[in-house]
Write an enzyme that holds these catalytic residues in place. Structure first.
Site, mmCIF file in Angstrom:
data_model
loop_
_atom_site.group_PDB
_atom_site.id
_atom_site.type_symbol
_atom_site.label_atom_id
_atom_site.label_comp_id
_atom_site.label_asym_id
_atom_site.label_seq_id
_atom_site.Cartn_x
_atom_site.Cartn_y
_atom_site.Cartn_z
ATOM 1 N N ARG A 43 -175.999 -17.005 -33.637
ATOM 2 C CA ARG A 43 -174.863 -16.974 -32.719
ATOM 3 C C ARG A 43 -175.058 -15.809 -31.761
ATOM 4 O O ARG A 43 -175.882 -14.927 -32.007
ATOM 5 C CB ARG A 43 -173.558 -16.803 -33.511
ATOM 6 C CG ARG A 43 -173.267 -17.988 -34.408
ATOM 7 C CD ARG A 43 -171.944 -17.842 -35.140
ATOM 8 N NE ARG A 43 -171.751 -18.980 -36.023
ATOM 9 C CZ ARG A 43 -171.386 -18.902 -37.293
ATOM 10 N NH1 ARG A 43 -171.151 -17.722 -37.834
ATOM 11 N NH2 ARG A 43 -171.253 -19.976 -38.018
ATOM 12 N N ARG A 132 -151.701 -17.321 -40.455
ATOM 13 C CA ARG A 132 -152.746 -17.255 -39.430
ATOM 14 C C ARG A 132 -152.565 -18.333 -38.363
ATOM 15 O O ARG A 132 -152.897 -18.133 -37.205
ATOM 16 C CB ARG A 132 -154.124 -17.496 -40.062
ATOM 17 C CG ARG A 132 -154.773 -16.329 -40.671
ATOM 18 C CD ARG A 132 -156.150 -16.801 -41.074
ATOM 19 N NE ARG A 132 -156.921 -15.784 -41.732
ATOM 20 C CZ ARG A 132 -158.108 -16.006 -42.265
ATOM 21 N NH1 ARG A 132 -158.637 -17.201 -42.216
ATOM 22 N NH2 ARG A 132 -158.772 -15.040 -42.839
ATOM 23 N N ARG A 143 -159.576 -25.168 -48.728
ATOM 24 C CA ARG A 143 -159.656 -23.748 -49.104
ATOM 25 C C ARG A 143 -158.853 -23.458 -50.371
ATOM 26 O O ARG A 143 -159.308 -22.727 -51.246
ATOM 27 C CB ARG A 143 -159.142 -22.858 -47.974
ATOM 28 C CG ARG A 143 -160.123 -22.677 -46.855
ATOM 29 C CD ARG A 143 -159.512 -21.744 -45.824
ATOM 30 N NE ARG A 143 -160.404 -21.504 -44.734
ATOM 31 C CZ ARG A 143 -160.713 -20.301 -44.293
ATOM 32 N NH1 ARG A 143 -160.204 -19.232 -44.848
ATOM 33 N NH2 ARG A 143 -161.520 -20.144 -43.274
#
Length: 194
Positions: A43, A132, A143
């Site tokens: 990245r 979030r 998750r």
């Protein structure tokens, strides 16, 4: 005697990176982080040999077949893994090697001769992830399912050397620091006798 590695595992989003950053602030000269291998592309800003060793699928598979990795996994079509050499490089410098891996990696590390100390970090994730606002219903479920499996594994005696509950960062860090400090003191003593 080489210091035993420390493995910090836990579900994504429990604050492992923050806890590790604080450990390095307090004990940096005695700790080293193993650089993992991956088949994904770098990245922006990532450097080969610093953030990851970026390798081809063929190179990684050959190394896996040659038993050069202590753990490896496939995530989203890319391979990730920790090589024996990366861990040994840190340990050969007299430092405690820190590994940040998932539960699948923990099972693999337990099959090695490293005798790593394994720390599991977890927290009540649902509220944090909802706050979030970045999770879809599907990713939130995935998750939370992963976190539930890890917590169930952690409840079995002797699967982890230490369990850290990160619902309060300062308390969690003190708990982690108290566990790591005697290990660091052993390294300090060993370095003074050389």
């Amino acid at each position: 005697m080489l210091p035993r590695p420390l493995v910090l595992c836990g579900p994504s989003g429990v604050g492992k990176s923050t806890l590790m950053k604080k450990l390095f602030e307090d004990f940096g000269p005695y700790l080293g982080f193993s650089v993992s291998h991956t088949t994904r592309s770098p990245r922006k800003g990532e450097e080969h040999g610093k953030h990851y060793y970026f390798v081809t699928l063929e190179e990684m598979q050959k190394a896996i077949d040659n038993n050069e990795f202590i753990e490896h996994a496939n995530f989203s079509g890319n391979l990730y893994g920790t090589s024996r050499k990366a861990v040994n490089d840190v340990m050969d410098n007299g430092k405690i090697c820190i590994l940040d891996i998932d539960l699948q990696g923990v099972h693999q590390v337990k099959e090695t001769d490293l005798q790593a100390r394994i720390i599991h970090a977890h927290q009540h994730l649902r509220g944090r992830l909802l706050a979030r606002g970045t999770e879809t219903e599907e990713s939130l479920k995935r998750r939370l399912d992963t976190a539930e499996k890890e917590m169930a594994y952690g409840k079995e005696e002797s699967n982890f050397d230490k369990v850290i509950i990160n619902d309060d960062l300062e308390h969690a860090y003190q708990d982690l620091r108290e566990f790591v400090q005697p290990v660091v003191q052993q390294v300090q003593k060993g370095n003074k006798t050389e």
